[in-house]
Design a protein around this motif. Structure first.
Motif, PDB file in Angstrom:
ATOM      1  N   ALA B 199       0.818  -1.217   0.000  1.00  0.00           N
ATOM      2  CA  ALA B 199       0.000   0.000   0.000  1.00  0.00           C
ATOM      3  C   ALA B 199       0.860   1.279   0.000  1.00  0.00           C
ATOM      4  CB  ALA B 199      -0.981   0.022   1.163  1.00  0.00           C
ATOM      5  N   ALA B 200       1.556   1.524   1.105  1.00  0.00           N
ATOM      6  CA  ALA B 200       2.363   2.739   1.182  1.00  0.00           C
ATOM      7  C   ALA B 200       3.260   2.667   2.409  1.00  0.00           C
ATOM      8  CB  ALA B 200       1.485   3.984   1.266  1.00  0.00           C
ATOM      9  N   VAL B 201       4.368   3.426   2.359  1.00  0.00           N
ATOM     10  CA  VAL B 201       5.209   3.610   3.541  1.00  0.00           C
ATOM     11  C   VAL B 201       4.778   4.933   4.152  1.00  0.00           C
ATOM     12  CG1 VAL B 201       7.543   3.959   4.402  1.00  0.00           C
ATOM     13  CG2 VAL B 201       7.112   2.307   2.564  1.00  0.00           C
ATOM     14  N   LEU B 202       4.265   4.887   5.376  1.00  0.00           N
ATOM     15  CA  LEU B 202       3.730   6.071   6.041  1.00  0.00           C
ATOM     16  C   LEU B 202       4.481   6.279   7.345  1.00  0.00           C
ATOM     17  CD1 LEU B 202      -0.086   5.219   5.717  1.00  0.00           C
ATOM     18  CD2 LEU B 202       1.246   6.687   4.210  1.00  0.00           C
ATOM     19  N   ARG B 203       4.687   7.549   7.700  1.00  0.00           N
ATOM     20  CA  ARG B 203       5.322   7.799   8.987  1.00  0.00           C
ATOM     21  C   ARG B 203       4.704   9.033   9.614  1.00  0.00           C
ATOM     22  NH1 ARG B 203       8.954  11.978   9.562  1.00  0.00           N
ATOM     23  NH2 ARG B 203       9.808  12.875   7.629  1.00  0.00           N
ATOM     24  N   ILE B 204       4.865   9.086  10.921  1.00  0.00           N
ATOM     25  CA  ILE B 204       4.475  10.279  11.672  1.00  0.00           C
ATOM     26  C   ILE B 204       5.634  11.268  11.565  1.00  0.00           C
ATOM     27  CG2 ILE B 204       3.987  11.139  14.006  1.00  0.00           C
ATOM     28  CD1 ILE B 204       2.585   8.494  14.580  1.00  0.00           C
ATOM     29  N   GLY B 205       5.298  12.523  11.473  1.00  0.00           N
ATOM     30  CA  GLY B 205       6.342  13.538  11.335  1.00  0.00           C
ATOM     31  C   GLY B 205       7.075  13.798  12.639  1.00  0.00           C
ATOM     32  N   GLY B 206       7.561  15.016  12.760  1.00  0.00           N
ATOM     33  CA  GLY B 206       8.230  15.433  13.996  1.00  0.00           C
ATOM     34  C   GLY B 206       9.730  15.482  13.843  1.00  0.00           C
ATOM     35  N   ASP B 207      10.347  16.159  14.841  1.00  0.00           N
ATOM     36  CA  ASP B 207      11.795  16.331  14.798  1.00  0.00           C
ATOM     37  C   ASP B 207      12.524  15.387  15.746  1.00  0.00           C
ATOM     38  OD1 ASP B 207      11.683  19.407  16.813  1.00  0.00           O
ATOM     39  OD2 ASP B 207      11.236  17.305  17.273  1.00  0.00           O
ATOM     40  N   GLY B 208      11.795  14.510  16.316  1.00  0.00           N
ATOM     41  CA  GLY B 208      12.412  13.537  17.227  1.00  0.00           C
ATOM     42  C   GLY B 208      11.804  13.575  18.606  1.00  0.00           C
ATOM     43  N   THR B 209      11.327  14.742  19.010  1.00  0.00           N
ATOM     44  CA  THR B 209      10.715  14.863  20.343  1.00  0.00           C
ATOM     45  C   THR B 209       9.400  15.634  20.283  1.00  0.00           C
ATOM     46  OG1 THR B 209      11.997  16.896  20.726  1.00  0.00           O
ATOM     47  CG2 THR B 209      12.938  14.809  21.559  1.00  0.00           C
ATOM     48  N   THR B 210       8.846  15.681  19.097  1.00  0.00           N
ATOM     49  CA  THR B 210       7.622  16.475  18.929  1.00  0.00           C
ATOM     50  C   THR B 210       6.404  15.803  19.542  1.00  0.00           C
ATOM     51  OG1 THR B 210       8.544  17.201  16.802  1.00  0.00           O
ATOM     52  CG2 THR B 210       6.204  17.681  17.206  1.00  0.00           C
TER      53      THR B 210
END
Lengths: 517, 408
Positions: B199-210
């Motif tokens: 289907a897709a490769v999905l990720r949550i964003g953020g800078d590492g500690t968001t």
């Protein structure tokens, strides 16, 4: 009075008898019937009750034929879970036996249409005929049309030799119009060539029997519902698997297979012996059945059947005594195959890894008949018994053994007074069963248990074994020349019921209009 | 008289034939097989007596469990069939799981189950709601309200930044798996050495500690619309809530029935980032009856960099039109849940034992049922927060609830 069958219908009778033996319809109230001249003629010839068509020229020399239309209605409070409470049937039937100088012909045609309201349960045309069956649970109108045509010929080849052949064809189309809606097309074909050697008072016959039968149930869901529809595959004694009807376990909607196909072929032979009017016949059939198609064969069920028939007709003045003994023994087993779909290079094939024995049954039944007649008055007496033993072994290490014993006694009297013929019949049927679940080992580590459709099972077992009495009344009036009008009525009352309390009776009526040629 | 005797004799002969069949109908069909649980290197001493070795008939559902001897070996007597052998053994913090799938048993067969050691995860999948519900009082079914809940099952704060979700191919457990190969020695099916993400490769964003998640806290990821579905279908759920994440992309998933514009409470930084679209579908694919779901984080470099590697994204064998898959390494997986379709037989495992040695079962779709991870009451009391069962065996860790946890 037990219904009598012409030689063209004897196999179908055997089929129905086997289904009756194997299903809860065994001890049903007998349909009342006043014998027509055709049936009286056929009754004189024990050969016509067996499958050797060459024998139709034995004994009887009179030609006879009849045709009739009929309509039946019934009220069935006491019934199996797969029956309708109010079925209606209309049909037409014609049978003929014609003797010419060097050959004889027999033929029959039948058509019937049944309307069955609020019907659900078994999707099979004859529930219990095959060792695996699929049930659905949404009552709806079910329609069945049945067509039958048969023809046989017997020819004098030489002074002491007769040859014959019979082709018997029956098809049935059944449709249920409410989700889960389905159609069931079934076909039955029997072919049998035979020979008879006759010299003086002795006759000896031999015939080969080939039988092919099959049916296909095709289910579909058209509308939507609050919840999914379930189906149950009965693999024996109401043990099996219940799941959504599209699931792989019930095989109604399996990829690569059209519906739920099931078929059975049998090969057999019969021998007949006759001295004067004393008759003896023995038939053996070996059947091979399977459910599924192409690479996906889900079940294989071989079987054997032996039928024995003996009888004698003794004339004493104007009275004729007819004694007949019938017995049959059948055994059937069912093996469930282990299948797996294997994909290689994008191609999926089904591989079979053997099979497991999950069901066996043996059925033995015997009937003794006595009839006394002077042509105008007839007295019929019948007693019989049946023993069916079944063993279900669907989940190791569990084995469930069941033994059903049934017995019946029937008496009927017919009297012809001018243009009116009256018949009265009484019957008593009883039975019982025992069941035992055992484990072949205590060390299997089994964590799961068998699933049984408990309510259905208890209802159908009570239907098969409850004590009951039945009564039948028939009146035939010869209206004009050979034309007749006949009204049959029958009723049955069961007692000692625990599961079907308050639903102990069955009643039915049939109006017939026919013509004796 | 003679005739009577002859006939009676024949009837008695027939009656004698009507006897019960063999006392043991299984005698000719049983196979004695030996199954051995093999502990991984360095943990050979962990073998002990009493390890539960289970054989399950894939088609019939019958299950047999016997304890092993001191060498991890058990002899099982089984009728012919296709079986799934599994072993699950928990020793303090170590979990040893192993599975052998689709084994056609034969008499004298000897099978070794290589156990894989794993540890309890920090982030685990708490709930998978994928089966949809009824449109009551209207007719029909509704399946555009799927969601997944991720739970912090540790004493430490975890961060959802760069957390990826995955739907494993094949999407349904009964489908043919083109990534299987055959062991040349045993003939058994072998799963690939990666998890094929479809289907897709999905990720949550953020800078590492968001996006921190406290111990015992949950994070909801809406697979379909982050809207209030109960406005139209009161058996569904309200997914328009603060802090919910959502799979939403106007360009990659333009099916507005399954991916409508998120509700007013959903922040834009809570939209999952589509790293790589792997199929041509206009909606994200998660099976309604038998998904294999995984959460993971890339190691070493960003998931975007991995997706650019040709050896990490490949076509689906024999089904190029179905799209491509991302080769997810086992080591990246934080948690995996295998779901089987309860209304079908012939479900097949897609995860190896080290990720999930069992399976949760969804009995029926469109009833509003959901799969929930069990709560470990004792550890929850001692830790002071909701602690969920984690044996890396979904058969033991999950149960089917009749109502979604987010349903009000």
């Amino acid at each position: 009075m037990k219904a009598k069958y012409s030689h063209c219908m004897n196999r179908l009778a055997g089929l129905v008898a086997m289904a009756l033996v194997a299903t809860p319809v065994l001890l049903e109230a007998q349909e009342s019937r006043v014998m027509s001249p055709y049936e009286r003629t056929v009754r004189e010839n024990f050969w016509l009750e067996m499958s050797n068509p060459a024998g139709i020229r034995q004994d009887t020399t009179l030609s006879a034929a009849y045709a009739e239309l009929y309509g039946k209605g019934a009220y069935n409070a006491f019934r199996t879970m797969s029956e309708s409470a109010n079925p209606w049937t209309a049909g037409a039937k014609a049978e003929a036996l014609v003797h010419m100088k060097r050959f004889s012909l027999a033929g029959s045609f039948s058509f019937s249409q049944e309307w069955m309201k609020n019907c659900c349960g078994s999707m099979a045309n004859v529930p219990g005929r095959y060792p695996v069956d699929v049930f659905e649970f949404t009552p709806g109108m079910k329609l069945r049309q049945t067509y039958g045509i048969a023809g046989s010929v017997s020819v004098d080849l030489a002074k002491c030799w007769r040859a014959g052949a019979v082709l018997d064809f029956r098809s049935s189309n059944c449709a249920k119009r409410k989700d889960i809606r389905y159609t069931d097309y079934s076909l039955d074909l029997e072919f049998s060539p035979g020979l008879v050697y006759h010299k003086g008072r002795l006759s000896f016959g031999f015939n080969y029997i080939f039988d092919k039968s099959g049916e296909t149930v095709t289910a579909e869901q058209v509308g939507s519902a609050e919840s999914s529809y379930y189906a149950f595959i009965n693999k024996g004694l109401c043990f099996g698997r219940q799941e959504i009807w599209t699931g792989n376990g019930v095989h109604l909607n399996e990829a690569g297979v059209s519906g739920f196909p099931i078929r059975e072929n049998s090969h057999g032979a019969g021998i007949q012996l006759q001295q004067d009017r004393l008759f003896f016949a023995l038939e053996y059939r070996h059947a091979s059945g399977l459910a599924g198609e192409k690479q996906s064969i889900w079940y294989r069920f071989p079987g054997d059947r032996i039928d024995l028939r003996a009888g004698d007709i003794i004339s004493s003045g104007k009275w004729s005594h007819r004694i007949a003994l019938g017995a049959s023994w059948m055994r059937q087993s069912n093996n469930e195959t282990v299948l797996d779909k294997v994909s290689e290079n994008g191609v999926t094939t089904t591989v079979e890894y053997g099979s497991n024995l999950i069901f066996r049954r043996t059925v033995l039944d015997a009937d003794l008949e006595y009839s006394l007649t002077d042509g105008l008055h007839t007295l019929d007496l019948t007693i019989g018994a049946e023993d069916e033993r079944t063993s279900a072994s669907q989940m190791f290490p569990y084995v469930v053994d069941q033994d059903i014993l049934g017995w019946h006694a029937d008496a009927g009297a017919t009297a012809q007074m001018g243009i009116v013929t009256l018949h009265l019949g009484l019957g008593y049927h009883g039975g019982g069963f025992t069941e035992n679940m055992r484990s072949t080992t205590e060390d299997s580590g089994v964590q799961t248990s068998l699933f049984r459709l408990e309510d259905w099972y208890r209802n159908d077992m009570e239907y098969r074994t409850a004590d009951r009495i039945s009564a039948a009344l028939a009146a035939r009036v010869m209206v004009y020349k050979g034309m007749y009008l006949q009204l049959d009525a029958d009723a049955l009352a069961a007692f000692g019921l625990k599961v079907m309390k308050g639903r102990s009776c069955r009643a039915g009526a049939c109006l017939r209009i026919g013509y004796d040629f | 008289m003679k005739k009577t005797l002859l006939i009676s004799f024949m009837v008695l002969c027939a009656a004698a034939c009507n006897v019960a069949g063999p006392a043991d109908p299984y005698a000719d069909n049983l196979c004695m097989v030996g199954v051995t649980a093999v502990f991984p290197d360095g943990y050979e001493d962990a073998v002990h007596e009493g390890i539960a070795i289970t054989a399950e008939d894939i088609s019939l559902g019958s299950r047999y469990t016997l304890p092993s001897d001191g060498q991890g070996h058990a002899e099982l007597m089984l009728p012919k069939g296709m079986y799934r052998f599994s072993v699950s053994d928990i020793q303090e913090d170590d979990i040893f799981n192993g599975t052998l799938d689709k084994v056609a048993v034969k008499a004298g067969g000897r099978y070794s189950i290589a156990l894989v050691r794993s540890r309890k995860g920090a982030l685990v999948v708490k709930e998978i709601y994928c089966g949809g519900c009824l449109k009551l009082p209207e007719q029909g079914n509704y399946q555009a309200d799927k969601y997944v809940i991720v739970h912090n099952n540790s004493l430490d704060v975890q961060y959802l930044d760069s957390l990826c979700i995955g739907s494993v191919y094949p999407y349904n457990a009964v489908s043919t798996n083109p990534f299987l190969s055959q062991d040349p020695d045993t003939g058994l099916d072998v799963l690939p050495d990666f998890v094929p993400i479809g289907a897709a490769v999905l990720r949550i964003g953020g800078d590492g500690t968001t996006f921190p998640i406290q111990p015992g806290e949950d994070a909801v990821i809406c697979i379909n619309g982050a809207v209030d579905h109960t406005v139209n279908y009161n058996l569904s759920v309200n997914l328009n809530r603060e802090d919910y994440f959502v799979v939403y992309s106007e360009t990659d998933f333009n099916n507005t029935q399954y991916h409508p514009a998120p509700g007013d409470k959903i922040r834009e930084d809570h939209h999952l980032i589509v790293v790589s679209k792997l199929s041509g579908a206009n909606a994200y694919v998660l099976s309604i009856n038998s998904p294999a779901f995984v959460i993971y984080k890339a190691r070493g470099k960003s998931i975007e960099e991995y997706c650019l590697q040709s050896d990490m994204v490949t076509d689906i064998p024999g089904a190029q039109s179905a799209g491509r898959v991302f080769h997810l390494p086992f080591e990246w997986v934080l948690d995996a849940v295998e779901v089987f379709d309860g209304s079908a037989s012939n479900n097949k495992k897609r995860f190896p034992s080290m990720l999930d040695s069992g399976y949760a079962t969804l009995s029926e779709s469109f009833l509003g049922h959901t799969l929930m991870r069990k709560v470990d009451e004792d550890l929850s009391r001692s830790m002071g927060f909701e602690y969920l069962s984690d044996t890396n065996n979904s058969s033991q860790d999950f149960y089917e609830s009749e109502v979604q946890s987010l349903h009000e």
